[in-house]
Design a protein around this motif. Structure first.
Motif, PDB file in Angstrom:
ATOM      1  N   UNK A  71       0.862  -1.243  -0.140  1.00 56.35           N
ATOM      2  CA  UNK A  71      -0.021  -0.080  -0.004  1.00 56.35           C
ATOM      3  C   UNK A  71       0.790   1.242   0.054  1.00 56.35           C
ATOM      4  N   UNK A  72       2.082   1.175   0.889  1.00 55.50           N
ATOM      5  CA  UNK A  72       2.873   2.539   0.787  1.00 55.50           C
ATOM      6  C   UNK A  72       3.420   2.688  -0.440  1.00 55.50           C
ATOM      7  N   UNK A  73       3.903   1.767  -0.993  1.00 54.82           N
ATOM      8  CA  UNK A  73       4.814   1.729  -2.377  1.00 54.82           C
ATOM      9  C   UNK A  73       3.975   2.273  -3.561  1.00 54.82           C
ATOM     10  N   UNK A  74       2.675   1.541  -3.607  1.00 53.79           N
ATOM     11  CA  UNK A  74       1.685   2.102  -4.425  1.00 53.79           C
ATOM     12  C   UNK A  74       1.349   3.445  -4.165  1.00 53.79           C
ATOM     13  N   UNK A  75       0.861   3.876  -3.025  1.00 53.09           N
ATOM     14  CA  UNK A  75       0.757   5.310  -2.436  1.00 53.09           C
ATOM     15  C   UNK A  75       1.851   6.165  -2.937  1.00 53.09           C
ATOM     16  N   UNK A  76       3.122   6.107  -2.926  1.00 53.89           N
ATOM     17  CA  UNK A  76       4.206   6.776  -3.291  1.00 53.89           C
ATOM     18  C   UNK A  76       4.384   6.703  -4.732  1.00 53.89           C
ATOM     19  N   UNK A  77       3.482   6.075  -5.482  1.00 55.03           N
ATOM     20  CA  UNK A  77       3.665   6.040  -7.078  1.00 55.03           C
ATOM     21  C   UNK A  77       5.004   5.254  -7.501  1.00 55.03           C
ATOM     22  N   UNK A  82      10.133  -2.716  -8.073  1.00 50.19           N
ATOM     23  CA  UNK A  82      11.459  -1.821  -7.834  1.00 50.19           C
ATOM     24  C   UNK A  82      11.958  -1.721  -6.474  1.00 50.19           C
ATOM     25  N   UNK A  83      11.276  -2.301  -5.411  1.00 41.54           N
ATOM     26  CA  UNK A  83      11.848  -2.099  -4.179  1.00 41.54           C
ATOM     27  C   UNK A  83      12.632  -3.419  -3.803  1.00 41.54           C
ATOM     28  N   UNK A  84      13.793  -2.898  -3.568  1.00 43.03           N
ATOM     29  CA  UNK A  84      14.949  -3.928  -3.164  1.00 43.03           C
ATOM     30  C   UNK A  84      15.041  -4.693  -1.987  1.00 43.03           C
ATOM     31  N   UNK A  85      14.586  -3.732  -0.720  1.00 44.51           N
ATOM     32  CA  UNK A  85      14.488  -4.237   0.681  1.00 44.51           C
ATOM     33  C   UNK A  85      13.208  -3.538   1.334  1.00 44.51           C
ATOM     34  N   UNK A  86      12.054  -4.588   0.953  1.00 36.58           N
ATOM     35  CA  UNK A  86      10.757  -3.850   1.442  1.00 36.58           C
ATOM     36  C   UNK A  86      10.795  -3.497   2.850  1.00 36.58           C
TER      37      UNK A  86
END
Length: 183
Positions: A71-77, A82-86
């Protein structure tokens, strides 16, 4: 700073007659029941965690943090891929959100008289009527935001506490998850 008597009088006026804002504005500034429910449920989930996580709790937290990270990743567009270390990404964003809410924990009501006086002095020095009208409109908008923050201080405080708890749980989970993987 202003004498306490002056600030106290303003606070009483705000409660009795909040700057002639419409009732619609005041109702919209209050915390909604859904927001209160979200904060209460999230806090309950976090408070259920014991001192050391069981395997089942580790799995539940992994699921919780995975969904929250998405949710946070998609909220920040951004894209989840693409996130290496979630875990570090989520921790970083939660800290940023916590910093925001910490900055909003400000005694806004104590600064309303100072802001009003500053705006009044500034507007009094403007000779052009259209520029004065714009300045009055902008100062009204700023005061509306300050009043909104003042009314929502309890919600801001509770949300800040929620993010602080989430940060602490995530840090602990990362540490225990790393130790679990190393075994």
């Amino acid at each position: 700073m202003y004498p306490q008597r002056f600030c106290g009088d303003v606070r009483q006026r705000v409660r009795a007659e909040p700057f002639s804002f419409s009732p619609y504005f005041i109702l919209n500034t209050m915390c909604t029941e859904q927001e209160e429910h979200f904060v209460a449920n999230s806090t309950e989930i976090i408070e259920q965690v014991s001192e050391h996580f069981t395997t089942e709790e580790m799995e539940q937290l992994k699921s919780f943090f995975d969904k929250q990270t998405e949710m946070v990743v998609t909220s920040f567009g951004e894209k989840v891929e693409d996130v290496n270390d979630p875990d570090s990404y989520l921790l970083s964003k939660l800290k940023g959100i916590k910093r925001l809410f910490t900055k909003l924990q400000f005694p806004w009501d104590e600064h309303i008289p100072f802001l009003y006086q500053s705006f009044a002095q500034y507007v009094a020095g403007i000779e052009d009527s259209s520029a004065r009208k714009r300045a009055l409109q902008q100062s009204s908008e700023i005061m509306a935001v300050v009043f909104f923050l003042f009314l929502n201080r309890p919600f801001i405080d509770r949300t800040s506490n929620l993010y602080d708890k989430q940060i602490q749980i995530l840090k602990k989970w990362i540490k225990e998850n790393k130790a679990f993987k190393d075994v």
